[in-house]
Design an enzyme around this catalytic site. Structure first.
Site, PDB file in Angstrom:
ATOM      1  N   TRP A  50       0.862  -1.185   0.000  1.00 13.29           N
ATOM      2  CA  TRP A  50       0.000   0.000   0.000  1.00 13.29           C
ATOM      3  C   TRP A  50       0.907   1.247   0.000  1.00 13.29           C
ATOM      4  CZ3 TRP A  50      -0.313   3.856   3.803  1.00 13.29           C
ATOM      5  CH2 TRP A  50      -1.276   4.842   3.528  1.00 13.29           C
ATOM      6  N   ASP A  53     -15.624  12.195  -1.915  1.00 12.53           N
ATOM      7  CA  ASP A  53     -15.070  10.875  -1.609  1.00 12.53           C
ATOM      8  C   ASP A  53     -15.857  10.220  -0.471  1.00 12.53           C
ATOM      9  OD1 ASP A  53     -12.761   8.839  -0.903  1.00 12.53           O
ATOM     10  OD2 ASP A  53     -12.122   9.827  -2.759  1.00 12.53           O
ATOM     11  N   ASP A  54     -15.245   9.232   0.141  1.00 18.02           N
ATOM     12  CA  ASP A  54     -15.836   8.419   1.202  1.00 18.02           C
ATOM     13  C   ASP A  54     -16.469   9.278   2.310  1.00 18.02           C
ATOM     14  OD1 ASP A  54     -16.400   6.364   2.896  1.00 18.02           O
ATOM     15  OD2 ASP A  54     -14.333   5.657   3.108  1.00 18.02           O
ATOM     16  N   ARG A  99      -9.584  -3.199   7.473  1.00 19.02           N
ATOM     17  CA  ARG A  99     -10.190  -1.864   7.532  1.00 19.02           C
ATOM     18  C   ARG A  99     -11.616  -1.964   8.072  1.00 19.02           C
ATOM     19  NH1 ARG A  99     -11.530   3.049   3.469  1.00 19.02           N
ATOM     20  NH2 ARG A  99     -10.248   4.615   4.465  1.00 19.02           N
ATOM     21  N   LYS A 156     -15.944   7.168  -8.644  1.00 18.78           N
ATOM     22  CA  LYS A 156     -14.702   6.503  -8.218  1.00 18.78           C
ATOM     23  C   LYS A 156     -15.113   5.197  -7.560  1.00 18.78           C
ATOM     24  CE  LYS A 156     -10.810   7.326  -5.022  1.00 18.78           C
ATOM     25  NZ  LYS A 156     -10.240   8.360  -4.130  1.00 18.78           N
ATOM     26  N   TRP A 157     -14.733   4.068  -8.144  1.00 19.86           N
ATOM     27  CA  TRP A 157     -15.133   2.732  -7.665  1.00 19.86           C
ATOM     28  C   TRP A 157     -13.956   2.155  -6.896  1.00 19.86           C
ATOM     29  CZ3 TRP A 157     -19.296  -0.665  -9.951  1.00 19.86           C
ATOM     30  CH2 TRP A 157     -19.273  -1.954  -9.413  1.00 19.86           C
ATOM     31  N   ASP A 158     -14.126   2.068  -5.583  1.00 13.48           N
ATOM     32  CA  ASP A 158     -13.018   1.676  -4.715  1.00 13.48           C
ATOM     33  C   ASP A 158     -13.184   0.243  -4.227  1.00 13.48           C
ATOM     34  OD1 ASP A 158     -10.728   1.992  -3.180  1.00 13.48           O
ATOM     35  OD2 ASP A 158     -11.382   3.856  -2.259  1.00 13.48           O
ATOM     36  N   ASN A 169     -11.364  -1.615  -0.798  1.00  8.99           N
ATOM     37  CA  ASN A 169     -10.337  -1.328   0.187  1.00  8.99           C
ATOM     38  C   ASN A 169      -9.854  -2.494   1.028  1.00  8.99           C
ATOM     39  OD1 ASN A 169      -9.489   1.327  -0.205  1.00  8.99           O
ATOM     40  ND2 ASN A 169     -11.421   2.096   0.581  1.00  8.99           N
ATOM     41  N   CYS A 184     -10.198   2.102  -8.427  1.00 10.00           N
ATOM     42  CA  CYS A 184      -9.299   2.397  -7.327  1.00 10.00           C
ATOM     43  C   CYS A 184      -9.354   1.194  -6.399  1.00 10.00           C
ATOM     44  CB  CYS A 184      -9.826   3.647  -6.611  1.00 10.00           C
ATOM     45  SG  CYS A 184      -8.999   4.043  -5.063  1.00 10.00           S
ATOM     46  N   ASP A 221      -2.346   5.736  -3.171  1.00 13.22           N
ATOM     47  CA  ASP A 221      -2.729   6.712  -2.148  1.00 13.22           C
ATOM     48  C   ASP A 221      -1.546   7.600  -1.781  1.00 13.22           C
ATOM     49  OD1 ASP A 221      -5.368   6.103  -1.983  1.00 13.22           O
ATOM     50  OD2 ASP A 221      -5.190   4.769  -0.258  1.00 13.22           O
TER      51      ASP A 221
HETATM   52  C1  GLA Z   1      -8.979   4.388  -0.508  1.00 10.88           C
HETATM   53  C2  GLA Z   1      -8.694   5.260  -1.702  1.00 10.88           C
HETATM   54  C3  GLA Z   1      -8.610   6.698  -1.272  1.00 10.88           C
HETATM   55  C4  GLA Z   1      -9.896   7.105  -0.594  1.00 10.88           C
HETATM   56  C5  GLA Z   1     -10.186   6.169   0.563  1.00 10.88           C
HETATM   57  C6  GLA Z   1     -11.569   6.432   1.144  1.00 10.88           C
HETATM   58  O1  GLA Z   1      -7.894   4.335   0.349  1.00 10.88           O
HETATM   59  O2  GLA Z   1      -7.530   4.858  -2.353  1.00 10.88           O
HETATM   60  O3  GLA Z   1      -8.339   7.532  -2.370  1.00 10.88           O
HETATM   61  O4  GLA Z   1     -10.934   7.059  -1.533  1.00 10.88           O
HETATM   62  O5  GLA Z   1     -10.150   4.807   0.159  1.00 10.88           O
HETATM   63  O6  GLA Z   1     -11.865   5.580   2.171  1.00 10.88           O
END
Ligand code: GLA
Length: 742
Positions: free
Chosen positions: A200, A367-368, A444, A477-479, A481, A527, A549
């Protein structure tokens, strides 16, 4: 470009503009062999001798006594299992009788213009003028298993795309335990191997080692391509550089568990294979069913690593990315993640948007943290309903407000995940991937949804569509994590549990396909905790992927160098953020952060309202720089001139327009070097016999963007002699030079 069949010799010759690939059918039994891959050859007379099939051990049909040693050194296009080839196999099965052996034999072939879609999977594409395809149908007569080897060549790039389809023609089911996407056997000509490794915030660091005997592989078992290793390998001459020497590149168009390997055996032959990781994989194929393996890309360059890079860039830009944004300038976006993390409301976002819009920034990405009770990362994934306590008046009001400032609006989702503390989990605890009796591990604070199940996909897609239809949203933005673990699918029978990883990946592809079908003009950015799913598979759905990130300009030099070795600059999500950098604590000049981000999609990830006046004044200048150079960066030819990872001193890249009439050279002096000379770099890709005028790009407020000089250079001088760059005072200094043909 072209594919020819030489009937008498039983050869297939596949030509790209600069390469040839020769497949030969050997013996009356029909072994499918590999004769040649390399620089283009027009006349291939005698090429079969390279396969050494006339040396002892003998061809099986003329001397069966050494069948095993034949198979163990025969250069094959697809390696069988368990009948004599002791190298890594391309395919392995389990029959109802418990046997694992497979041996494919040639049956027939067809050559046609164009290229078929791969059922449920991302793949390269092209028109009948652009692409030609060869399908070689093989059969294992004992299993009645059909194996189709498919190869496509493109008119405008030195890449070959291949894939494999397996059909069970027997009445009994069969289990596929391993299905590689392709196999290439070559002589090991003193190769090095390049692989990518990371973590990461430290994605894709290059490793180059001599290719010794044995198996050397990179892989993932995380249910995604991952931060750690990458679905790519290159074999190259030990002496190969950026612009010299033979290089073979291999890239997998897949985003789930993979393996990519090279094996050097007793005879110093090198076998390259890549495909779905066979670990934890087993696929039940009922009678009449077909399994489609992902696509593998092969590229050969006789002119060094840079040649491989540019072929892959061409292929991915022209024949993989589908988005309407493929050949378009992307809006300059500002993302609020590093600006606010979870601590925002509509007032804060509008404040950022207001300031940003005045600077020429074109889109706000929320974002989130906008949904459910998502006040931190402990909760609410799956509850994709707008939190109106946070966004007073609702999403539409916010989006309209942003639109009124002349900006577009984008939004973040993490659709494949579920928080144990969420309404969705309360309703459907069995939707999380888990093994009965075993508490699944959190990462997470979240679990993974079993999106192999249609009802799960439908529910999440429905929720996303509701949000996206509720306001004027132009970007997602499709994440993702966390990686997968504790693999168990509540709806899969015992003999299909080995399908879950791949079904998960297919489910994710299907969801992205549905999203794009519903919103064809959407700009999608993939992402995964930064760049854990930056792979060729995802490019089929999104024209850009968040690279890491880590937004520190120096770390980014390394991350972007290895990413750009494979993927086009237009695909690399890159933003300017604040200092000290949130990940590494480093301070770099604002101008350098912009110059480094210019090599990607370019955007901002900071609170513009809190910038110093000096930095604030520079933003509109950087915006102007992006508009001036993005066409060139997005569509030009990329050259890696020098690498900070190698010299620990400075970094230098060049992008040349297709007509070679202009280029930019981005130079970053990472570390100051006292009492040293100005530095010479050799440029590439220009017209040797033309002259170029030099301008220096300035983002200083009040100055012209292009500071013209009276310095003129011939292309030959710049390429053969070089260009001298003065030493800068201080670390992290950078300059963009612009050369224009006169
Ligand atoms: C990931 C993404 C970040 C952000 C966070 C939000 O880490 O890479 O850019 O969107 O999630 O929780």
């Amino acid at each position: 470009m072209g594919i020819k069949y030489f009937e008498k010799e039983r050869f297939f010759k596949l030509d790209t503009p600069n390469t040839s690939y020769v497949i030969a059918i050997v013996s009356s039994e029909g072994f499918v062999g590999h004769a040649y891959y390399g620089e283009r050859i027009e006349d291939v007379t005698g090429i079969a001798e390279l396969m050494r099939v006339h040396e002892a051990p003998f061809t099986p049909d003329t001397n069966a006594r050494d069948r095993l040693s034949f198979l163990d050194c025969f250069p094959t296009e697809y390696a069988g299992h368990g009948v004599g080839d002791y190298r890594e196999s391309s395919i392995r099965v389990k029959t109802v009788g418990g046997h694992s052996a497979v041996q494919p034999y040639y049956v027939s072939h067809v050559i046609y213009k164009g290229k078929k879609k791969l059922e449920g999977l991302p793949a390269t594409w092209g028109s009948e003028e652009d692409v030609e395809t060869l399908e070689i149908t093989c059969v294992d007569p004992v299993l009645d298993l059909q194996i189709v080897l498919e190869y496509s060549v493109f008119a405008d790039t030195d890449s070959i795309a291949r894939n494999v389809r397996v059909t069970n023609r027997d009445v009994q089911p069969i289990f596929l335990e391993k299905v590689m996407s392709g196999c290439l056997d070559m002589d090991n000509e003193n190769f090095d191997m390049i692989t990518l490794h990371g973590s990461w915030a430290r994605e894709r660091r290059m490793q180059r080692n001599p290719l010794g005997k044995g198996v050397h592989s990179v892989s993932s078992l995380r249910g995604e391509s991952g931060h750690q290793e990458h679905p790519f390998i290159a074999l190259l001459e030990h002496t190969a550089t950026q612009n010299r020497g033979q290089v073979y590149g291999f890239s997998l168009v897949y985003s789930g568990n993979f393996v990519a390997m090279a094996q050097v055996n007793q005879f110093d032959s090198a076998r390259v294979m890549m495909g779905i990781n066979p670990e934890d994989f087993s696929w039940k194929l009922e009678s009449g069913e077909t399994f489609q393996a992902p696509e593998m890309i092969m590229t050969y360059s006789a002119v060094g690593i840079g040649g491989m890079t540019r072929s892959l860039h061409e292929l991915y830009r022209k024949h993989l990315i589908r988005s309407p944004y493929r050949n378009k300038k992307r809006p300059i976006l500002i993302n609020n993640w590093e600006a606010t993390y979870f601590d925002f409301n509509e007032t804060k976002l509008l404040e950022i948007a207001k300031e940003a819009s005045q600077m020429g920034i074109e889109m706000l990405v929320m974002d989130d943290g906008w949904f459910g009770n998502r006040c931190d990362d402990n909760r609410a994934l799956g509850d994709w309903e707008v939190n109106e306590d946070k966004l007073k008046g609702g999403l539409k009001k916010l989006v309209d407000g942003v639109n009124a400032l002349g900006m577009e609006f984008g939004i973040w989702f993490e659709p494949e995940m579920i928080s144990p503390e969420s309404n969705l989990y309360k309703e459907h605890p069995d939707w999380a991937i888990a093994i009965p009796g075993r508490t699944p591990g959190l990462a997470r604070n979240q679990l993974v949804l079993d999106i192999s199940r249609k009802e799960v996909r439908d529910c999440i897609i429905d929720k996303m569509f509701k949000v996206l239809h509720s306001a004027n949203i132009k970007y997602v933005k499709w994440d993702m994590n966390r990686p997968l673990s504790d693999i168990g699918g509540a709806c899969l029978p015992a003999d299909r549990q080995g399908e879950l990883y791949h079904r998960f990946t297919l489910g994710m592809y299907e969801m992205q396909e549905r999203l794009l079908a519903e919103f064809p003009d959407l700009l999608l950015e993939n992402c995964s905790g930064g760049g854990a799913r930056f792979d060729a598979g995802m490019l089929y759905y999104s024209p850009q992927i968040w690279c890491s990130d880590d937004t520190d300009a120096v770390e980014r030099l390394a991350i972007q160098e290895s990413t750009a070795m494979i993927y086009p600059l237009s695909a690399m999500g890159a933003h300017v953020s604040v200092c000290p950098n949130h990940t590494v604590g480093r301070n770099t000049p604002f101008a350098t952060r912009g110059n480094v981000a210019l090599a990607g999609t370019f955007g901002y990830e900071l609170d513009v309202t809190k910038l110093s006046d000096e930095d604030k004044a520079m933003v509109p200048r950087q915006v102007a720089m992006y508009h001036r150079f993005n066409d060139l960066v997005r569509e030009g030819d990329y050259y890696r001139i020098d690498s900070y990872q190698e010299n620990h001193y400075y970094d230098c890249t060049q992008v040349v327009s297709k007509d070679k009439s202009e280029c930019i050279v981005t130079y970053v002096q990472v570390l100051a070097k006292p009492s040293s000379h100005s530095h010479k770099v050799r440029l590439e890709g220009l017209k040797a016999d033309k002259q170029y005028a030099l301008s220096i790009v300035s983002v200083k407020p009040g100055e012209e963007l292009l500071q013209k000089t009276d310095r003129i250079f011939s292309g030959a001088t710049l390429m053969k002699g070089g260009f001298v760059i003065p030493n800068a005072w201080g670390d992290f200094q950078s300059t963009i030079y612009y050369f224009e043909e006169i």
